[in-house]
Motif scaffolding. Structure first.
Motif, PDB file in Angstrom:
ATOM      1  N   ALA A  89      52.807   9.129  86.110  1.00  0.00           N
ATOM      2  CA  ALA A  89      53.059   9.484  87.507  1.00  0.00           C
ATOM      3  C   ALA A  89      52.011   8.844  88.425  1.00  0.00           C
ATOM      4  O   ALA A  89      52.265   8.623  89.607  1.00  0.00           O
ATOM      5  N   GLU A  90      50.848   8.517  87.858  1.00  0.00           N
ATOM      6  CA  GLU A  90      49.768   7.864  88.599  1.00  0.00           C
ATOM      7  C   GLU A  90      49.690   6.359  88.296  1.00  0.00           C
ATOM      8  O   GLU A  90      48.716   5.708  88.649  1.00  0.00           O
ATOM      9  N   ASN A  91      50.702   5.824  87.591  1.00  0.00           N
ATOM     10  CA  ASN A  91      50.796   4.398  87.246  1.00  0.00           C
ATOM     11  C   ASN A  91      49.714   3.912  86.275  1.00  0.00           C
ATOM     12  O   ASN A  91      49.278   2.767  86.348  1.00  0.00           O
ATOM     13  N   PHE A  92      49.287   4.791  85.375  1.00  0.00           N
ATOM     14  CA  PHE A  92      48.341   4.387  84.344  1.00  0.00           C
ATOM     15  C   PHE A  92      49.074   4.110  83.035  1.00  0.00           C
ATOM     16  O   PHE A  92      50.087   4.738  82.729  1.00  0.00           O
ATOM     17  N   LEU A  93      48.533   3.177  82.249  1.00  0.00           N
ATOM     18  CA  LEU A  93      49.042   2.909  80.905  1.00  0.00           C
ATOM     19  C   LEU A  93      48.533   3.983  79.947  1.00  0.00           C
ATOM     20  O   LEU A  93      47.424   4.494  80.107  1.00  0.00           O
ATOM     21  N   VAL A  94      49.335   4.260  78.922  1.00  0.00           N
ATOM     22  CA  VAL A  94      48.930   5.177  77.862  1.00  0.00           C
ATOM     23  C   VAL A  94      49.226   4.486  76.535  1.00  0.00           C
ATOM     24  O   VAL A  94      50.353   4.050  76.293  1.00  0.00           O
ATOM     25  N   THR A  95      48.199   4.383  75.703  1.00  0.00           N
ATOM     26  CA  THR A  95      48.356   3.799  74.374  1.00  0.00           C
ATOM     27  C   THR A  95      47.743   4.743  73.356  1.00  0.00           C
ATOM     28  O   THR A  95      46.935   5.610  73.699  1.00  0.00           O
ATOM     29  N   GLN A  96      48.127   4.562  72.104  1.00  0.00           N
ATOM     30  CA  GLN A  96      47.617   5.443  71.056  1.00  0.00           C
ATOM     31  C   GLN A  96      47.427   4.662  69.766  1.00  0.00           C
ATOM     32  O   GLN A  96      48.267   3.855  69.378  1.00  0.00           O
ATOM     33  N   ASP A  97      46.297   4.914  69.105  1.00  0.00           N
ATOM     34  CA  ASP A  97      46.027   4.323  67.799  1.00  0.00           C
ATOM     35  C   ASP A  97      46.750   5.135  66.731  1.00  0.00           C
ATOM     36  O   ASP A  97      46.741   6.365  66.762  1.00  0.00           O
ATOM     37  N   ILE A  98      47.363   4.426  65.794  1.00  0.00           N
ATOM     38  CA  ILE A  98      48.151   5.041  64.731  1.00  0.00           C
ATOM     39  C   ILE A  98      47.630   4.540  63.384  1.00  0.00           C
ATOM     40  O   ILE A  98      47.480   3.342  63.168  1.00  0.00           O
ATOM     41  N   ILE A  99      47.367   5.478  62.484  1.00  0.00           N
ATOM     42  CA  ILE A  99      46.925   5.123  61.134  1.00  0.00           C
ATOM     43  C   ILE A  99      48.154   4.897  60.263  1.00  0.00           C
ATOM     44  O   ILE A  99      49.041   5.751  60.207  1.00  0.00           O
ATOM     45  N   PRO A 100      48.240   3.763  59.585  1.00  0.00           N
ATOM     46  CA  PRO A 100      49.415   3.508  58.738  1.00  0.00           C
ATOM     47  C   PRO A 100      49.489   4.462  57.558  1.00  0.00           C
ATOM     48  O   PRO A 100      48.476   4.950  57.068  1.00  0.00           O
ATOM     49  N   PHE A 101      50.710   4.723  57.129  1.00  0.00           N
ATOM     50  CA  PHE A 101      50.987   5.545  55.951  1.00  0.00           C
ATOM     51  C   PHE A 101      50.377   6.949  56.076  1.00  0.00           C
ATOM     52  O   PHE A 101      49.924   7.522  55.093  1.00  0.00           O
ATOM     53  N   ASN A 102      50.367   7.493  57.286  1.00  0.00           N
ATOM     54  CA  ASN A 102      49.824   8.825  57.535  1.00  0.00           C
ATOM     55  C   ASN A 102      50.903   9.642  58.229  1.00  0.00           C
ATOM     56  O   ASN A 102      51.277   9.354  59.367  1.00  0.00           O
ATOM     57  N   ASP A 103      51.396  10.662  57.562  1.00  0.00           N
ATOM     58  CA  ASP A 103      52.508  11.452  58.078  1.00  0.00           C
ATOM     59  C   ASP A 103      52.141  12.354  59.253  1.00  0.00           C
ATOM     60  O   ASP A 103      53.004  13.019  59.816  1.00  0.00           O
ATOM     61  N   ASP A 104      50.855  12.384  59.635  1.00  0.00           N
ATOM     62  CA  ASP A 104      50.465  13.148  60.821  1.00  0.00           C
ATOM     63  C   ASP A 104      50.988  12.494  62.100  1.00  0.00           C
ATOM     64  O   ASP A 104      51.021  13.127  63.149  1.00  0.00           O
ATOM     65  N   TYR A 105      51.362  11.231  62.012  1.00  0.00           N
ATOM     66  CA  TYR A 105      51.840  10.490  63.178  1.00  0.00           C
ATOM     67  C   TYR A 105      53.350  10.293  63.080  1.00  0.00           C
ATOM     68  O   TYR A 105      53.826   9.604  62.196  1.00  0.00           O
ATOM     69  N   ASN A 106      54.063  10.875  64.005  1.00  0.00           N
ATOM     70  CA  ASN A 106      55.511  10.704  64.094  1.00  0.00           C
ATOM     71  C   ASN A 106      55.759   9.482  64.979  1.00  0.00           C
ATOM     72  O   ASN A 106      55.801   9.589  66.208  1.00  0.00           O
ATOM     73  N   PHE A 107      55.880   8.317  64.357  1.00  0.00           N
ATOM     74  CA  PHE A 107      55.993   7.063  65.102  1.00  0.00           C
ATOM     75  C   PHE A 107      57.092   7.107  66.154  1.00  0.00           C
ATOM     76  O   PHE A 107      56.895   6.713  67.297  1.00  0.00           O
TER      77      PHE A 107
END
Length: 159
Positions: free
Chosen positions: A37-55
Motif C-alpha cells: 500500500a506504500e509501494n514498497f517491495l517485499v521479498t523473503q528468503d526460503i530454505i530449500p527442502f524445508n516444509d516450514d515454507y509453503n512456497f
C-alpha cells in the motif's frame, strides 16, 4: 523505510520450528499488504527442502522469493559441497512446481567451510579468505566436475 529511501524489505526467518505454516503465511500477508500500500517491495528468503515454507502461499505475499541455494553441507553436517549443482537443480525444480519462475531469485554461497579432521571444529571462510588460505598453504584449489564446487585440502599443524 521512507526516511532512508529504502525500496522495501527482505524477510529472513530461519530455523523455524512450526507445527503449521499458517502463522508465517499470515505474517507475510499482513506485511505485504501494508507495505505494498506504500509501494514498497517485499521479498523473503526460503530454505530449500524445508516444509516450514509453503512456497505457493508465500509467493502470493512476496514480490520475490529468494531460494537460499546453499548449505547442502554446513557447519553441523559432514564435510561436502556447500551447494552441489544437482542439489541446486533439485531445489529449483521443487520450487518451480509451486512458484512462477519470474518470482524466484537464486541465492548463491560466497563462502566455504573448513572442517577439521581430528576435532569437531568447523570454521567458515569467505571466498576470498578460502583462496588466501589455499595460497598461504601452497595447495591447489580443485574444481569438482561432479558437484561444480571448488575444494582443497591442507595441513595447518594444529589438527
Amino acid at each position: 523505510m521512507k526516511q532512508y529511501d529504502f525500496a522495501g524489505v527482505n524477510i529472513d526467518f530461519e530455523e523455524l520450528q512450526q507445527t503449521s505454516d499458517a502463522e508465517l503465511v499470515a505474517f507475510q500477508k499482513e506485511l505485504y499488504e501494508k507495505l505494498h500500500a506504500e509501494n514498497f517491495l517485499v521479498t523473503q528468503d526460503i530454505i530449500p527442502f524445508n516444509d516450514d515454507y509453503n512456497f505457493k502461499a508465500l509467493a502470493k505475499y512476496n514480490d520475490y522469493l529468494i531460494l537460499m541455494a546453499y548449505d547442502e553441507h554446513h557447519a553441523e553436517s559432514t564435510p561436502g559441497p556447500v551447494s552441489s549443482q544437482r542439489w541446486i537443480q533439485a531445489a529449483l525444480d521443487k520450487m518451480d512446481k509451486q512458484v512462477s519462475p519470474d518470482k524466484i531469485i537464486l541465492g548463491m554461497a560466497g563462502y566455504g567451510y573448513d572442517w577439521k579432521l581430528k576435532s569437531n571444529k568447523v570454521e567458515t571462510f569467505s571466498y576470498q579468505e578460502a583462496l588466501a588460505n589455499a595460497r598461504e598453504s601452497e595447495v591447489a584449489v580443485d574444481f569438482n566436475n561432479d558437484t561444480y564446487n571448488l575444494h582443497y585440502s591442507y595441513y595447518d599443524g594444529s589438527d
